[in-house]
Design an enzyme around this catalytic site. Structure first.
Site, PDB file in Angstrom:
ATOM      1  N   ASP A 174     -13.895  23.428  34.439  1.00  0.00           N
ATOM      2  CA  ASP A 174     -13.444  22.133  33.938  1.00  0.00           C
ATOM      3  C   ASP A 174     -12.724  22.398  32.613  1.00  0.00           C
ATOM      4  O   ASP A 174     -12.962  23.432  31.973  1.00  0.00           O
ATOM      5  CB  ASP A 174     -14.654  21.218  33.744  1.00  0.00           C
ATOM      6  CG  ASP A 174     -14.301  19.928  33.041  1.00  0.00           C
ATOM      7  OD1 ASP A 174     -13.409  19.223  33.512  1.00  0.00           O
ATOM      8  OD2 ASP A 174     -14.918  19.648  31.996  1.00  0.00           O
TER       9      ASP A 174
ATOM     10  N   ASP B  25     -11.734  19.654  29.779  1.00  0.00           N
ATOM     11  CA  ASP B  25     -12.158  18.873  28.613  1.00  0.00           C
ATOM     12  C   ASP B  25     -13.663  18.976  28.400  1.00  0.00           C
ATOM     13  O   ASP B  25     -14.462  18.568  29.246  1.00  0.00           O
ATOM     14  CB  ASP B  25     -11.774  17.407  28.802  1.00  0.00           C
ATOM     15  CG  ASP B  25     -10.273  17.219  28.948  1.00  0.00           C
ATOM     16  OD1 ASP B  25      -9.527  18.123  28.543  1.00  0.00           O
ATOM     17  OD2 ASP B  25      -9.853  16.170  29.478  1.00  0.00           O
TER      18      ASP B  25
END
Length: 315
Positions: free
Chosen positions: A96, A98
């Site tokens: 991922d 953020d």
């Protein structure tokens, strides 16, 4: 009498010096433990987690007034959890973006609030960290209406679409100062050197990902692919597994041979729904950082510095 007083003063000075030095050494030891409190050793094909006996009884007290601006500081008081019995058979690692690769949530929280200020009856930010925790890992089209409703702002005053538009326009101001998360660059380097495929698998739009990673070219260049959340093939965002499954297909690997790094429960759910392993990196600023919310994770870590390459084996 003068001799007794002199000796007492000397003892006091020595004691003070010992206390000061010991305090520094204790803090240094505590910092080391915070970075890696669990070690794993291979024994007859089995990895046994060994927890250090050193505890930090005063450390939580020292940080009672901790600022929530830094994920690293906020989450550094928990021991990592290694929940595997043997090295995982892995071909690809998906990250991922953020809050996982990029220390994003502090700037995001500020921008989300600043956009709301003109529409808030008090003129003050209305978005709490608890509310913020409910949107991490999800697509903006899914959370914008929820945030406005919780903040008491009517869609007639500010529509969800306009809110997202203004938020996305504000965020680039924060990108140049957003650092990579601790251990992120080194881990990706080690994975590439060991022959693993690596990818970004994010709910963010492709243009947004490109704008963020423009300031971290070394990381971007090592990625085999970047899988954004706005691809036409992505029918549902996290906690659906679509983003991770699309990344696995493009990498040419089976889902069960993937390890996902995620900072949100929604991302963890998506990885597990896709039949993938998951290393969770809870953000200590948010209520969702409770390890109980990451019960299905194979690892719960404070940072990627705590991940050891012998936790995995290449297929």
């Amino acid at each position: 009498q003068g001799l007794v007083i002199s000796l007492a003063c000397l003892c006091g000075i020595v004691g003070l010096c010992w206390f000061t030095t010991s305090g520094r050494e204790y803090d240094a030891a505590a910092a080391t433990i915070g970075r890696g409190a669990t070690m794993a050793v291979a024994s007859k094909g089995c990895m046994a987690p060994l927890r250090t006996a050193i505890r930090r009884p005063h450390l939580g007290q020292r940080h009672q007034g901790l600022s929530l601006a830094s994920k690293t500081e906020a989450a550094a008081l928990k021991d990592p959890e290694i929940r595997i019995d043997s090295p995982l058979k892995i071909e690809a690692v998906l990250f991922d973006l953020d809050g996982t690769l990029l220390d994003f949530e502090g700037g995001s929280h500020d921008a989300l609030n600043k956009v709301l200020e003109p529409y808030n009856s008090t003129g003050k930010a209305a978005l709490t960290w608890e509310m913020h925790g409910t949107i991490v890992g999800r697509r903006a089209s899914e959370w914008s209406a929820e945030i406005l409703e919780q903040c008491g702002i009517s869609p007639d005053v500010l529509s969800p679409e306009k809110y997202v538009e203004m938020y996305l326009a504000k965020m680039p101001e924060y990108y140049p100062s957003m650092p990579l998360m601790p251990g992120a660059l080194n881990l990706v380097k080690n994975l590439k050197a060991a022959g693993y495929k690596v990818a970004v698998a994010s709910s963010s739009e492709r243009l947004s990902i490109e704008k963020k990673l423009k300031f971290h070219p070394e990381l971007l260049e090592m990625m085999d692919i970047v899988q954004p959340g706005d691809d036409p093939e992505i029918k549902a965002g996290k906690p659906a597994p679509d983003i991770f499954l699309a990344a696995a297909r493009k990498l040419g690997v089976k889902p069960e041979n993937c390890l996902v790094f995620e900072d949100s429960p929604f991302g963890l759910q998506g990885a597990k729904a896709g039949n993938m392993y998951c290393a969770a990196l809870p953000d200590g600023r948010m209520p969702i950082a409770d390890p109980a919310r990451f019960g299905a994770a194979d690892f719960v870590l404070n940072s990627m510095d705590e991940f050891k390459m012998d936790y995995i084996e290449k297929i």
